[in-house]
Design an enzyme around this catalytic site. Structure first.
Site, PDB file in Angstrom:
ATOM      1  N   ARG A 133      26.586 -28.817  -8.074  1.00 53.21           N
ATOM      2  CA  ARG A 133      26.306 -27.789  -7.084  1.00 53.21           C
ATOM      3  C   ARG A 133      26.165 -26.430  -7.745  1.00 53.21           C
ATOM      4  O   ARG A 133      26.766 -26.167  -8.772  1.00 53.21           O
ATOM      5  CB  ARG A 133      27.441 -27.708  -6.065  1.00 53.21           C
ATOM      6  CG  ARG A 133      27.497 -28.826  -5.051  1.00 53.21           C
ATOM      7  CD  ARG A 133      26.337 -28.785  -4.075  1.00 53.21           C
ATOM      8  NE  ARG A 133      25.973 -27.425  -3.687  1.00 53.21           N
ATOM      9  CZ  ARG A 133      26.454 -26.772  -2.650  1.00 53.21           C
ATOM     10  NH1 ARG A 133      27.320 -27.327  -1.852  1.00 53.21           N
ATOM     11  NH2 ARG A 133      26.065 -25.536  -2.378  1.00 53.21           N
TER      12      ARG A 133
ATOM     13  N   TYR B 254      28.372 -20.966  -9.747  1.00 51.38           N
ATOM     14  CA  TYR B 254      28.299 -20.011  -8.640  1.00 51.38           C
ATOM     15  C   TYR B 254      28.142 -18.618  -9.233  1.00 51.38           C
ATOM     16  O   TYR B 254      29.022 -18.136  -9.935  1.00 51.38           O
ATOM     17  CB  TYR B 254      29.545 -20.121  -7.759  1.00 51.38           C
ATOM     18  CG  TYR B 254      29.543 -21.435  -7.030  1.00 51.38           C
ATOM     19  CD1 TYR B 254      30.045 -22.583  -7.639  1.00 51.38           C
ATOM     20  CD2 TYR B 254      28.970 -21.556  -5.782  1.00 51.38           C
ATOM     21  CE1 TYR B 254      29.986 -23.814  -6.998  1.00 51.38           C
ATOM     22  CE2 TYR B 254      28.917 -22.769  -5.133  1.00 51.38           C
ATOM     23  CZ  TYR B 254      29.420 -23.898  -5.745  1.00 51.38           C
ATOM     24  OH  TYR B 254      29.346 -25.104  -5.110  1.00 51.38           O
TER      25      TYR B 254
ATOM     26  N   GLU C 297      19.280 -23.526   5.211  1.00 48.48           N
ATOM     27  CA  GLU C 297      20.721 -23.755   5.354  1.00 48.48           C
ATOM     28  C   GLU C 297      21.124 -23.575   6.823  1.00 48.48           C
ATOM     29  O   GLU C 297      20.530 -22.766   7.542  1.00 48.48           O
ATOM     30  CB  GLU C 297      21.462 -22.747   4.467  1.00 48.48           C
ATOM     31  CG  GLU C 297      22.930 -22.983   4.340  1.00 48.48           C
ATOM     32  CD  GLU C 297      23.279 -24.163   3.458  1.00 48.48           C
ATOM     33  OE1 GLU C 297      24.321 -24.786   3.728  1.00 48.48           O
ATOM     34  OE2 GLU C 297      22.542 -24.460   2.501  1.00 48.48           O
TER      35      GLU C 297
ATOM     36  N   ARG D 107       9.912 -26.047 -10.857  1.00 51.89           N
ATOM     37  CA  ARG D 107       8.821 -26.825 -11.445  1.00 51.89           C
ATOM     38  C   ARG D 107       8.068 -26.011 -12.491  1.00 51.89           C
ATOM     39  O   ARG D 107       7.811 -26.478 -13.600  1.00 51.89           O
ATOM     40  CB  ARG D 107       7.871 -27.277 -10.340  1.00 51.89           C
ATOM     41  CG  ARG D 107       6.778 -28.202 -10.793  1.00 51.89           C
ATOM     42  CD  ARG D 107       5.953 -28.752  -9.626  1.00 51.89           C
ATOM     43  NE  ARG D 107       6.796 -29.517  -8.704  1.00 51.89           N
ATOM     44  CZ  ARG D 107       7.151 -29.115  -7.475  1.00 51.89           C
ATOM     45  NH1 ARG D 107       6.730 -27.956  -7.002  1.00 51.89           N
ATOM     46  NH2 ARG D 107       7.913 -29.864  -6.726  1.00 51.89           N
TER      47      ARG D 107
ATOM     48  N   ARG E 260      33.161 -21.072  -3.523  1.00 47.82           N
ATOM     49  CA  ARG E 260      34.026 -22.096  -4.115  1.00 47.82           C
ATOM     50  C   ARG E 260      35.077 -21.472  -5.020  1.00 47.82           C
ATOM     51  O   ARG E 260      35.112 -21.716  -6.215  1.00 47.82           O
ATOM     52  CB  ARG E 260      33.177 -23.108  -4.896  1.00 47.82           C
ATOM     53  CG  ARG E 260      32.326 -24.016  -4.054  1.00 47.82           C
ATOM     54  CD  ARG E 260      33.108 -24.877  -3.061  1.00 47.82           C
ATOM     55  NE  ARG E 260      34.155 -25.670  -3.653  1.00 47.82           N
ATOM     56  CZ  ARG E 260      34.047 -26.949  -4.002  1.00 47.82           C
ATOM     57  NH1 ARG E 260      32.921 -27.584  -3.795  1.00 47.82           N
ATOM     58  NH2 ARG E 260      35.054 -27.580  -4.542  1.00 47.82           N
TER      59      ARG E 260
ATOM     60  N   CYS F  66      13.110 -28.543  -0.270  1.00 47.25           N
ATOM     61  CA  CYS F  66      13.695 -27.253   0.107  1.00 47.25           C
ATOM     62  C   CYS F  66      13.992 -27.288   1.608  1.00 47.25           C
ATOM     63  O   CYS F  66      13.178 -27.784   2.396  1.00 47.25           O
ATOM     64  CB  CYS F  66      12.722 -26.117  -0.175  1.00 47.25           C
ATOM     65  SG  CYS F  66      12.286 -25.936  -1.910  1.00 47.25           S
TER      66      CYS F  66
ATOM     67  N   ARG G 154      21.107 -22.059  -2.553  1.00 49.13           N
ATOM     68  CA  ARG G 154      21.996 -23.117  -3.019  1.00 49.13           C
ATOM     69  C   ARG G 154      21.149 -24.245  -3.601  1.00 49.13           C
ATOM     70  O   ARG G 154      20.001 -24.430  -3.213  1.00 49.13           O
ATOM     71  CB  ARG G 154      22.839 -23.666  -1.869  1.00 49.13           C
ATOM     72  CG  ARG G 154      23.850 -22.693  -1.297  1.00 49.13           C
ATOM     73  CD  ARG G 154      24.525 -23.313  -0.074  1.00 49.13           C
ATOM     74  NE  ARG G 154      25.611 -22.527   0.449  1.00 49.13           N
ATOM     75  CZ  ARG G 154      25.509 -21.628   1.421  1.00 49.13           C
ATOM     76  NH1 ARG G 154      24.333 -21.373   1.967  1.00 49.13           N
ATOM     77  NH2 ARG G 154      26.568 -20.973   1.852  1.00 49.13           N
TER      78      ARG G 154
END
Length: 136
Positions: free
Chosen positions: A17, A118, A88, A73, A126, A85, A100
């Protein structure tokens, strides 16, 4: 049950992540944030793009100027990596301007050796990963 040496040589599929804050809703700023975050994930986890199964990028609703997958890419070697994609979920009082990513890769790394990344203001997402992740 596998002994410790066998487990270390076993290739598993693992998720990595990451998140960062994008400066502004422009194509250039989304590109810069995507490239920085993606390259940091690859470098800190010693991943080859050949080992990536797929990647999922999400953006908060205030970011819609460009697709992050396009920049992964074009600038990060993800030419053959399947990517999607998404927007959120818009939770009240949640972090804004956030990009994210979930990179799913084949690796012999143990789950607790994965370095989740992060950056910038996304570090707050987090706080529990102080030792298990990389916060820059």
């Amino acid at each position: 049950m596998l002994d410790k040496n066998m487990a270390q040589n076993t290739v598993m599929t693992r998720g990595i992540r990451g998140a960062t804050i994008v400066s502004a809703n422009t194509s250039e700023d989304i590109k810069d944030a995507t490239v920085e975050l993606t390259n940091e994930i690859l470098t800190r986890n010693s991943i080859s793009t050949q080992d990536i199964a797929f990647a999922i990028f999400t953006l908060t609703k205030d970011l819609n100027a460009a697709f992050p997958a396009k920049f992964a890419r074009l600038h990060c070697g993800f030419e053959m990596v399947p990517m999607m994609c998404y927007q959120e979920l818009d939770v009240p009082d949640s972090i804004k301007m956030c990009l994210r990513v979930l990179v799913v890769t084949n690796t012999s790394m143990a789950q607790n050796d994965i370095k989740h990344i992060y950056l910038k203001g996304a570090k707050v997402l987090r706080g529990d990963l102080e030792d298990g992740g990389v916060k820059l």
